[in-house]
Write a protein that holds these residues in place. Structure first.
Motif, PDB file in Angstrom:
ATOM      1  N   GLY B 700       3.734 -13.027 119.189  1.00 46.32           N
ATOM      2  CA  GLY B 700       3.423 -12.975 120.613  1.00 46.32           C
ATOM      3  C   GLY B 700       2.122 -13.675 120.981  1.00 46.32           C
ATOM      4  N   ILE B 701       1.965 -13.946 122.295  1.00 47.54           N
ATOM      5  CA  ILE B 701       0.750 -14.628 122.752  1.00 47.54           C
ATOM      6  C   ILE B 701       0.299 -14.112 124.108  1.00 47.54           C
ATOM      7  CG2 ILE B 701       1.950 -16.576 123.865  1.00 47.54           C
ATOM      8  CD1 ILE B 701      -1.320 -16.742 121.724  1.00 47.54           C
ATOM      9  N   GLY B 702       0.926 -13.061 124.600  1.00 43.33           N
ATOM     10  CA  GLY B 702       0.516 -12.514 125.889  1.00 43.33           C
ATOM     11  C   GLY B 702      -0.874 -11.899 125.850  1.00 43.33           C
ATOM     12  N   GLU B 703      -1.230 -11.359 124.696  1.00 41.78           N
ATOM     13  CA  GLU B 703      -2.511 -10.643 124.576  1.00 41.78           C
ATOM     14  C   GLU B 703      -3.528 -11.236 123.603  1.00 41.78           C
ATOM     15  OE1 GLU B 703      -1.453  -6.081 124.852  1.00 41.78           O
ATOM     16  OE2 GLU B 703       0.215  -7.197 123.955  1.00 41.78           O
ATOM     17  N   PRO B 704      -3.111 -11.858 122.477  1.00 42.77           N
ATOM     18  CA  PRO B 704      -4.063 -12.248 121.438  1.00 42.77           C
ATOM     19  C   PRO B 704      -5.192 -13.170 121.883  1.00 42.77           C
ATOM     20  CG  PRO B 704      -1.850 -12.267 120.545  1.00 42.77           C
ATOM     21  CD  PRO B 704      -1.706 -12.040 122.023  1.00 42.77           C
ATOM     22  N   GLY B 705      -5.046 -13.888 122.963  1.00 43.66           N
ATOM     23  CA  GLY B 705      -6.121 -14.778 123.416  1.00 43.66           C
ATOM     24  C   GLY B 705      -7.318 -14.044 123.992  1.00 43.66           C
ATOM     25  N   LEU B 706      -7.159 -12.750 124.278  1.00 43.99           N
ATOM     26  CA  LEU B 706      -8.224 -12.031 124.984  1.00 43.99           C
ATOM     27  C   LEU B 706      -9.369 -11.530 124.115  1.00 43.99           C
ATOM     28  CD1 LEU B 706      -7.705  -9.615 127.949  1.00 43.99           C
ATOM     29  CD2 LEU B 706      -9.358  -9.102 126.172  1.00 43.99           C
ATOM     30  N   PRO B 707      -9.128 -10.872 122.996  1.00 42.78           N
ATOM     31  CA  PRO B 707     -10.241 -10.245 122.267  1.00 42.78           C
ATOM     32  C   PRO B 707     -11.393 -11.174 121.899  1.00 42.78           C
ATOM     33  CG  PRO B 707      -8.145  -9.463 121.402  1.00 42.78           C
ATOM     34  CD  PRO B 707      -7.826 -10.552 122.367  1.00 42.78           C
ATOM     35  N   PRO B 708     -11.150 -12.429 121.497  1.00 45.90           N
ATOM     36  CA  PRO B 708     -12.306 -13.242 121.100  1.00 45.90           C
ATOM     37  C   PRO B 708     -13.086 -13.877 122.260  1.00 45.90           C
ATOM     38  CG  PRO B 708     -10.242 -14.313 120.420  1.00 45.90           C
ATOM     39  CD  PRO B 708      -9.868 -13.131 121.234  1.00 45.90           C
ATOM     40  N   VAL B 709     -12.728 -13.589 123.489  1.00 45.27           N
ATOM     41  CA  VAL B 709     -13.430 -14.224 124.615  1.00 45.27           C
ATOM     42  C   VAL B 709     -14.835 -13.651 124.800  1.00 45.27           C
ATOM     43  CG1 VAL B 709     -13.407 -14.578 127.120  1.00 45.27           C
ATOM     44  CG2 VAL B 709     -11.302 -14.788 125.826  1.00 45.27           C
ATOM     45  N   ALA B 710     -14.919 -12.328 124.969  1.00 42.16           N
ATOM     46  CA  ALA B 710     -16.223 -11.714 125.251  1.00 42.16           C
ATOM     47  C   ALA B 710     -17.222 -11.890 124.110  1.00 42.16           C
ATOM     48  CB  ALA B 710     -16.045 -10.234 125.604  1.00 42.16           C
ATOM     49  N   PRO B 711     -16.826 -11.680 122.850  1.00 38.30           N
ATOM     50  CA  PRO B 711     -17.827 -11.873 121.796  1.00 38.30           C
ATOM     51  C   PRO B 711     -18.274 -13.326 121.664  1.00 38.30           C
ATOM     52  CG  PRO B 711     -15.661 -11.375 120.842  1.00 38.30           C
ATOM     53  CD  PRO B 711     -15.557 -11.143 122.323  1.00 38.30           C
ATOM     54  N   ALA B 712     -17.367 -14.287 121.875  1.00 38.11           N
ATOM     55  CA  ALA B 712     -17.784 -15.691 121.804  1.00 38.11           C
ATOM     56  C   ALA B 712     -18.785 -15.989 122.913  1.00 38.11           C
ATOM     57  CB  ALA B 712     -16.565 -16.611 121.918  1.00 38.11           C
ATOM     58  N   LEU B 713     -18.560 -15.404 124.079  1.00 36.95           N
ATOM     59  CA  LEU B 713     -19.505 -15.600 125.186  1.00 36.95           C
ATOM     60  C   LEU B 713     -20.859 -14.980 124.849  1.00 36.95           C
ATOM     61  CD1 LEU B 713     -20.374 -16.343 128.033  1.00 36.95           C
ATOM     62  CD2 LEU B 713     -19.141 -14.355 128.897  1.00 36.95           C
ATOM     63  N   ALA B 714     -20.835 -13.762 124.306  1.00 38.10           N
ATOM     64  CA  ALA B 714     -22.087 -13.105 123.931  1.00 38.10           C
ATOM     65  C   ALA B 714     -22.831 -13.939 122.894  1.00 38.10           C
ATOM     66  CB  ALA B 714     -21.814 -11.706 123.391  1.00 38.10           C
TER      67      ALA B 714
END
Lengths: 168, 733
Positions: B700-714
């Motif tokens: 699936g790909i509906g959700e996996p793109g989300l978790p690494p967004v915030a930590p990469a931004l931080a």
């Protein structure tokens, strides 16, 4: 009683004059293409054109459109260049915000036929998309602007050719 | 070549290699599968072919924007060997043949991997039966019959039938053994090709029907006034006054509050606002976010943690290490804020109940409706609609319970229950708040020696357990008993709730590891929110990995490479998204004024790596660009994979950068988009998404793109400013 033009036709409705236009259109005229998202003019899902200008109709009382012309997504038909661009770019995901996005884009292009990227982003900043289709909306809006400019160009070209033929 | 012999029941999840399958198609009685027409060839619950050669597909998952309406159609079309755009797609109703892991519930990015084999088998078996039927007509062997694009061709003499010409003959083959082979990947005409969504037209012309749009003559609109404080109970209300208001048809109490039913939305809304309701304080009347945070910190330091995964001995390793790094991370409650507020429509005719609902699980909706109506489930029909976003919110059937209770009290009146945005914002099942304690140490070579991650959070499964139990237990168990079992199980499960630590086990090699959880459930309703546990665990673990890299004086990407080996399958897939993302982003070569951060994560069987680039002015920042690399196995439609990655980025950025849900006086303080803001079009970064070319089966790909967004931004903000942010939303000092 409120009387206005709805998608080109005379419309009359007997409701509390404070009823927002959104609910008059949805509940009384049964046109459900315009959506309810927030009831506070914050999300843009309810956007329709009133005298060609985009308005947030969930906070616009029906009394305010007395005698004016209202266009909803249904009034665009099915093949407006903006709609065609939306389909070609596979813009919609859930689709709930897209009627509002499209109406806001139509309004923008009427006032500014060749907007920059920043101008599109600014004009559509009132239309929330929770599925995050923004980059697709941007591409489709700019594409539609181009197509509509081309149509205008083609129309003027053929007029010139006809008049030249007529003259010859 | 593997030969598998099976009774051809859709819904089994046994995986079959690309080999010969022998099965038997069972005839369905007309009407048994919702949407069944008379006179069609119905090889299985998914497909019907009409004599006019129309192919009708019951698409048995919730289309909430993630693209299954197109993707699942593409899978079955491939094996039926027809263009997906020629198929009539319907949103399926309740039927046991559609059940996968959690019945018909759509979530966990499971739709594609879960239906990958069942749909291919369904399409291939149907095509095989059609070829057999044609072969019987022509008196030839089926391997001399070609079947493509709705036409069956006799390869000997080019005679043809349309698929639909052989409805009767193909139907006669029910009960006979059929043999078929699934296509090899190299034969795919549609799967793997970029293609335009098959629902783009209806969604661009106002024609698509969401839950809110269902039109039934003489519908009345219902709204419910609920206590803002969770757990408060009804004391009194001005019933007589409310019933006299313009347009009001009825007003009465239901379990969740006071329902008012009026001729249209505006009158219902005005009546709801005119209600004067007194509520009795409940157990969390004085609860606020500050107390919750203090309680979480206390749990982290003082409560016994439950070990979830461990190897080596972290306590010993850290005790011996010269330098131990410790950090705590704070992730708040976050709302779903689906664009379409919760709603449902229902009609009770005195005997049967029919619902129309935007729901992530029609079967679960049916069971909840049964409980709240008192009717048997087989007296309840649930019609699925499109929905304006799901993100996990529509797995919670409160709207179905409410509309059923109201409809039962007003027989023969169609009831449309509408939630306002305020209702939706304040009566959500929020992403659970969580508090994380990370500890780590390096060995003398600057590599990870030990890694400890303790998660303090609420339990999602506890909240959902009664609904799930009512759906999963056999029909002979009465609903009240099933729900009670669910509640008990929920109480048992809650301290072991796997969603608390989901995603917390890092992929990086370390000789000593300990991941544990501490339950701290405050009474705030919580639920599945896009990417579930990973939405908060990845924030903590991927920032901490950067902190460890910093302690080792190493580049964050290189540090990760050093802890991943291509000889381990799982780590190898991490390496491939890492390399693709850093290559496409030009890691280490950002122009002046642009700072980069990296994070990657494994969620629901797919792998995503993000490079986030920021610019900073004073204490404000702009997210300039996000470059993502995704491995979701075979991409059914690469265009949609990219769209879903972008979708996840924007959804994740809202949670990462905007003010969260806060609790005040036992309820939610926010009410609309002015105080619970989301990312708008003028705030988006440039987004690029790249897909790893993969031999794996689709995931699936509906959700996996989300978790690494915030930590990469931080991590990017640290690179830009030296400020180590460990709390969402991310704000610079």
């Amino acid at each position: 009683m409120a009387t206005f033009i709805l998608n080109g036709e005379q419309a009359t409705v007997d409701v509390d004059p404070t009823t927002p236009l959104l609910w008059v259109v949805r509940d009384h005229f049964l046109l459900t293409g315009s959506k309810f998202g927030c009831g506070a003019g914050l999300c843009g899902a309810c956007t329709m054109l009133v005298d060609e200008i985009s308005m947030r109709t969930c906070v616009l009382p029906v009394s305010a459109v007395e005698g004016r012309s209202v266009t909803t997504i249904e009034g665009l038909g099915d093949n407006h260049p903006v709609q065609q661009a939306w389909v070609d770019h596979s813009v919609p995901q859930c689709g709930y915000c897209q009627s509002g996005q499209i109406m806001s884009t139509v309004s923008l292009l009427k006032q500014n036929p060749n907007p920059s990227e920043d101008e599109v982003k600014s004009a559509l900043s009132g239309n929330i998309c929770r599925c995050g289709t923004y980059q697709y909306i941007l591409a489709a809006a700019l594409d539609a602007a181009g197509r509509m400019s081309d149509q205008f160009y083609d129309a003027t070209q053929s007029e010139t050719e006809n008049s030249e033929e007529g003259a010859a | 070549m593997k030969i598998t012999r099976r009774k051809f029941l859709i819904g089994t999840t046994a995986v079959v290699g690309a080999g010969l399958v022998i099965g038997v198609s069972t005839r369905r009685s007309p009407g048994e599968v919702p949407g069944t027409r008379a006179g069609t060839f119905q090889p299985n619950a998914y497909l019907q072919i009409t004599p006019d050669n129309e192919i009708i597909f019951q698409m048995a998952r919730a289309e909430m924007g993630q693209g299954v309406y197109h993707g699942m159609t593409t899978i079955i079309a491939e094996e039926l060997n027809v263009d997906p755009s020629t198929i009539t797609v319907e949103l399926a109703g309740v039927h046991p043949d559609f059940a996968l892991m959690l019945g018909q519930l759509t979530g966990g990015s499971m739709s594609t991997p879960g239906s990958w084999t069942p749909l291919r088998e369904a399409g291939a078996a149907a095509r095989a039966m059609l070829r057999q039927a044609a072969a019987n007509e022509w008196g030839i062997a089926p391997d001399q019959v070609e079947a493509a694009d709705g036409i069956l061709t006799n390869s000997n003499n080019a005679e043809t039938f349309q698929y639909g010409d052989l409805v009767d003959q193909a139907s006669l083959l029910h009960g006979e053994e059929i043999t078929f082979e699934l296509k090899d990947r190299s034969e795919y005409r549609f799967i793997g090709q970029p293609s335009k969504r098959n629902d783009a037209f209806i969604k661009s012309t106002g024609k698509v029907q969401f839950g809110m749009d269902v039109q039934i003559p003489n519908t009345k609109t219902a709204m419910v006034v609920r206590p803002r404080q969770f757990g408060a109970t009804l004391s009194s209300w001005n019933a007589e006054q409310v019933r006299e208001l313009p347009g009001v048809v009825q007003a009465f109490e239901i379990e969740s509050g006071v329902a008012v039913i009026a001729d249209d939305y505006w009158q219902a809304r005005k009546a709801a606002q005119a209600m004067d309701v007194q509520w009795q304080d409940g157990p969390i009347a004085n609860l606020d976010s500050e107390q919750i945070l203090e309680s979480f910190k206390d749990s982290l330091h003082n409560d016994e943690a439950r070990e979830v995964e461990a190897h080596g001995d972290v306590a010993v390793a850290l005790a011996d290490a010269p330098n131990v790094l410790e950090a705590e991370y704070d992730t708040p409650f976050v709302p779903h804020s689906t664009m379409e507020p919760q709603n449902a429509t229902a009609l009770f005719d005195g005997e049967k109940l029919e619902l129309w609902a935007p729901t992530q699980g029609v079967d679960l909706t049916q069971k909840v409706a049964a409980y709240y109506s008192g009717l048997d489930a087989d007296k309840i029909t649930v019609n699925a609609t499109f929905m304006g976003g799901g993100f996990g919110r529509r797995s919670y059937m409160d709207f179905a319970g409410e509309v059923s209770a109201i409809a039962m009290q007003m027989p023969n009146v169609p009831i449309r229950l509408v939630w306002s945005r305020e209702d939706d914002m304040q009566h959500d099942f929020y992403r659970p708040a969580a508090y994380h304690g990370l500890k780590g140490a390096l060995d003398e070579n600057g590599k990870l020696l030990g890694w400890e991650h303790k998660v303090v959070s609420n339990s999602i499964m506890k909240v959902l357990a009664p609904d799930l139990a009512s759906n999963m237990l056999p029909d002979f168990v009465p609903l009240t008993v099933a729900r009670s079992i669910g509640t008990t199980l929920g109480g048992f499960i809650e301290s072991r709730d796997p969603t608390m630590t989901e995603g917390a086990v890092p992929p990086y090699s370390t000789p000593n590891l300990n991941v544990s959880s501490v339950l701290n459930h405050q009474g705030i309703p919580v639920g599945f929110w896009r990417s579930v546990g990973s939405s908060h665990t990845a924030f903590a673990s991927e920032i901490f990995m950067d902190e460890m890299a910093n302690a080792a004086d190493a580049d964050p990407v290189e540090f990760r490479r050093q802890h991943l080996s291509s000889s381990d399958e799982h780590q190898a897939r991490f390496l491939s998204v890492l390399e693709l993302a850093v290559e496409k982003a030009g890691w280490g070569n950002a122009p002046e004024g642009i700072y980069q951060g990296f994070a990657m994560h494994y969620c629901f069987e797919s792998y995503v790596a993000n490079v986030v680039e920021v610019s900073v002015t004073g204490n404000s920042y702009k997210v300039e660009r996000v470059v993502s690399a995704a491995d979701c196995g075979l991409a059914i439609n690469p265009d949609n994979v990219i769209a879903q990655v972008q979708s996840s980025i924007i959804y994740g950025l809202s949670a990462a950068t905007k003010d969260p849900i806060t609790i005040k006086d036992g309820g939610v303080a926010q009410s609309n988009f002015h105080d619970a803001e989301v990312v708008r079009m003028n705030e988006i970064p440039k987004m690029e998404a790249y897909i790893v070319d993969s031999d794996y089966d689709p995931t699936g790909i509906g959700e996996p793109g989300l978790p690494p967004v915030a930590p990469a931004l931080a991590n990017a903000l640290f690179a830009a400013t030296g400020q180590r942010l460990r709390k969402m939303p991310l704000k610079l000092a």
